[in-house]
Design an enzyme around this catalytic site. Structure first.
Site, PDB file in Angstrom:
ATOM      1  N   ARG A  16       0.821  -1.222   0.000  1.00 46.09           N
ATOM      2  CA  ARG A  16       0.000   0.000   0.000  1.00 46.09           C
ATOM      3  C   ARG A  16       0.859   1.278   0.000  1.00 46.09           C
ATOM      4  NH1 ARG A  16      -4.073  -0.352   4.516  1.00 46.09           N
ATOM      5  NH2 ARG A  16      -4.486  -2.491   3.862  1.00 46.09           N
TER       6      ARG A  16
ATOM      7  N   ARG B  68      -3.353   6.778   0.954  1.00 42.30           N
ATOM      8  CA  ARG B  68      -3.869   8.013   1.547  1.00 42.30           C
ATOM      9  C   ARG B  68      -2.884   8.763   2.424  1.00 42.30           C
ATOM     10  NH1 ARG B  68      -9.338   7.141   4.479  1.00 42.30           N
ATOM     11  NH2 ARG B  68      -8.943   4.900   4.303  1.00 42.30           N
TER      12      ARG B  68
ATOM     13  N   TYR C 264     -14.463 -12.746   1.452  1.00 41.83           N
ATOM     14  CA  TYR C 264     -15.280 -11.568   1.155  1.00 41.83           C
ATOM     15  C   TYR C 264     -16.540 -11.946   0.383  1.00 41.83           C
ATOM     16  CZ  TYR C 264     -11.499  -8.395   2.615  1.00 41.83           C
ATOM     17  OH  TYR C 264     -10.555  -7.706   3.332  1.00 41.83           O
TER      18      TYR C 264
ATOM     19  N   ARG D 101      -7.501  11.611  -5.396  1.00 43.67           N
ATOM     20  CA  ARG D 101      -8.718  10.926  -5.005  1.00 43.67           C
ATOM     21  C   ARG D 101      -9.908  11.890  -4.965  1.00 43.67           C
ATOM     22  NH1 ARG D 101     -10.112   6.318  -0.689  1.00 43.67           N
ATOM     23  NH2 ARG D 101     -12.193   7.032  -0.189  1.00 43.67           N
TER      24      ARG D 101
ATOM     25  N   ASP E  33      -7.409  -3.201  -6.542  1.00 43.99           N
ATOM     26  CA  ASP E  33      -7.947  -3.803  -5.327  1.00 43.99           C
ATOM     27  C   ASP E  33      -7.815  -5.316  -5.422  1.00 43.99           C
ATOM     28  OD1 ASP E  33      -9.599  -3.006  -2.838  1.00 43.99           O
ATOM     29  OD2 ASP E  33     -10.597  -4.790  -3.609  1.00 43.99           O
TER      30      ASP E  33
END
Lengths: 358, 358
Positions: free
Chosen positions: A29, A33, A156, A42, A79
């Site tokens: 990652r 952010r 998931y 974003r 993702d």
């Protein structure tokens, strides 16, 4: 595609366990952010998914951390859940709650309807992103493609999102193991097709994230996660010799299974911070390269504390690897968080390179 | 207190690794929301904390699972966070979010102000509950007292509640280890005083919950959790020989440290489901009793699936323990959840007793 020779092949050489001038480093990652420029992009794009589904924007954010830090690899901005999304489960995000699926699969009938998506239509946006990033990287560092593992995707898909206890999928494992194996099987076919397509589009290394393998007892891991990881490692076509595209199997909580993972056929195994790198090196005996494994929370420490921990991890690996630093890709044991300080990342990357210089 | 002889001492005998007629079983969080009678009592009392702070009600819910299932031990109904609450941090609960503290401690100055609470004033409600439960149990089964571990208490005290990544306390570990050691030290003094007081009030076994030890790298665990667990095991006064009150060190994710925990001086080690019981038995070599370790999610399976998994765990222990089932206390690897089916618990308890009968 025109082939630009790689200017920095440290990461690929380390995965082949060949000598390098210093230990390569990238961070799970690393495009995220914690970077103000990412937050800007974003805001402009509107959402995480809008970024991931737009190849130009995916390329832009993939390259952002490389402009700041001398990282030795880029990783596709995407993702882990693109495959089930393309299968029709419809991925969406709720702020602060993580990924969810609008149409979870919860029984054999729903599972029987799943099919491997077409890579150049339903998942074309991923392949386009790989192509654009390869072009824009222009040989600076290798590009890593990736996928969720069959078990992690299934978590998931059955739970419909993240979970504290994985009650639904574990109930399925106990009450209808045949249905779960059918799900894991179609997921495995899809992961192999997906990683092959990313490789064809230009990915120079591939990583499978078995994020939730570590919630399984050893017996259940051996039944529901490991065989599918091994099938990927054995069946994924990826060339030969120095042209071979290396495959890294990363798993949170995979310390119990390192010997088996080292025999899976993968070129690299990624480990979290719950095992000493030296022990991991001893237990895998040079059969694979190792990737890891600083606790990401170390980045909340001061730059001095971070440098100390980096040196400790580098030395632990060397001590377990017969005194050699070869065959090690430095990374965190899990992904970065939004509240981390970019200056601390700079200290980490600098220390890896400086301390490990041969 | 008048001493009623124990009618069922299987649990205590197993902790001394003495022969028993069948393997004893109790379940972490066996008194809880999965029982309709518990939900009734809770509605009447108003909240979890109101129940825990009222000795009669704490007694009532402690006994509820024993009326349904032939469990071999009772565990005090309380919370692992009573100590910091009594230190002035003010424990409260937000529905669906778990425990929180109104006054977290985040620096050396706040830590320096902490003191060991007085057990018969600030924590009198716990000791009263122990006394009432002992009286009402009337020797049916032994009563287990417990506490959170110094590290686990510190996690909640610094973070102010549960956490995904333990960023604050890990930052403190890196940036001000002296302050964190001061916190762990006062917590350890308090845990020893707390467990001693519970023993004096009538607890017949004691368990320390190191719920969050497993988020630490091996090096950090050896620095911030293990030494304090060991100090408790060495310094907690608990009698001698067959009169000794056994201490169980339970830890989620403690598989890496079993050898050291077996040498800590504790009588029992509790393990989660991420390690095979047979391996745990081999690695602890008969130095301690082992408690565990079914994945709680197994209770979402059918009664038949549960019975299969119970047999597998019992046999795994026996195979690693030189063919003997002695020295094993059956339990889950973590606490029960509110959505579990009491009939499934009945199947689990029945199978443990039936299959392990000597």
């Amino acid at each position: 595609m025109a082939i630009t020779p790689l200017k920095n092949d440290r990461f690929l050489r380390a995965l082949r366990r060949e000598p390098v001038d210093h230990t390569p480093v990238w961070l799970m990652r690393q495009a995220g952010r914690y970077l103000p420029e990412y937050r800007e992009t974003r805001k402009r794009a509107g959402s995480f998914l809008a970024m991931a589904k737009n190849p130009e924007i995916a390329c832009e954010v993939t390259l952002q951390p490389l402009a700041r830090f001398p990282l030795d690899a880029a990783i596709l901005f995407s993702d882990i859940l693109t495959i089930p999304d393309a299968m029709g489960l419809e991925l969406y995000f709720v702020e602060g709650e993580g990924p969810k699926f609008r149409h979870p699969v919860r029984d054999a009938a729903a599972i029987a309807k799943l099919a491997v998506p077409d890579m150049e239509t339903e998942l074309r946006y991923v392949m386009d992103a790989v192509r654009v990033i390869r072009r824009e990287l222009d040989g600076k560092v290798p590009l890593i493609g990736f996928s969720g593992s069959p078990w992690t995707l299934a978590c998931y898909m059955v739970e419909g999102g993240g979970s504290k206890d994985y009650a639904r999928i574990k109930a399925m494992a106990h009450n209808d193991p045949k249905a779960l194996h059918a799900l894991l099987s179609v997921n495995t076919d899809a992961v192999i097709a997906y990683l092959s397509a990313q490789r064809a589009a230009g990915a120079q290394a591939l990583q499978v994230f078995d994020t939730w393998g570590g919630v399984l007892s050893p017996a259940m891991y051996r039944e529901f996660s490991l065989p599918y990881l091994t099938r990927i490692a054995r069946e994924l076509p990826r060339g030969e010799g120095s042209e071979r595209t290396p495959l890294i199997l990363f798993g949170k909580g995979n310390a119990t299974h390192l010997e088996t993972l080292a025999d899976s056929g993968a070129e690299g195994v990624g480990v979290d911070w719950l095992v000493e790198l030296g022990e991991a090196a001893r237990r895998t005996g040079g059969k694979v390269a190792l990737q890891g494994n600083l606790d990401p929370a170390t980045l909340y420490g001061s730059p001095d504390a971070i440098r100390t921990e980096v040196r400790r991890a580098l030395d632990s690996y060397r001590d377990g690897n017969n005194g050699s630093r070869d065959g090690h890709v430095f990374n965190l044991g899990h992904g970065m968080s939004p509240d981390m300080n970019p200056d601390h990342v700079a200290a980490l990357v600098d220390e890896v390179h400086a301390y490990s210089a041969r």
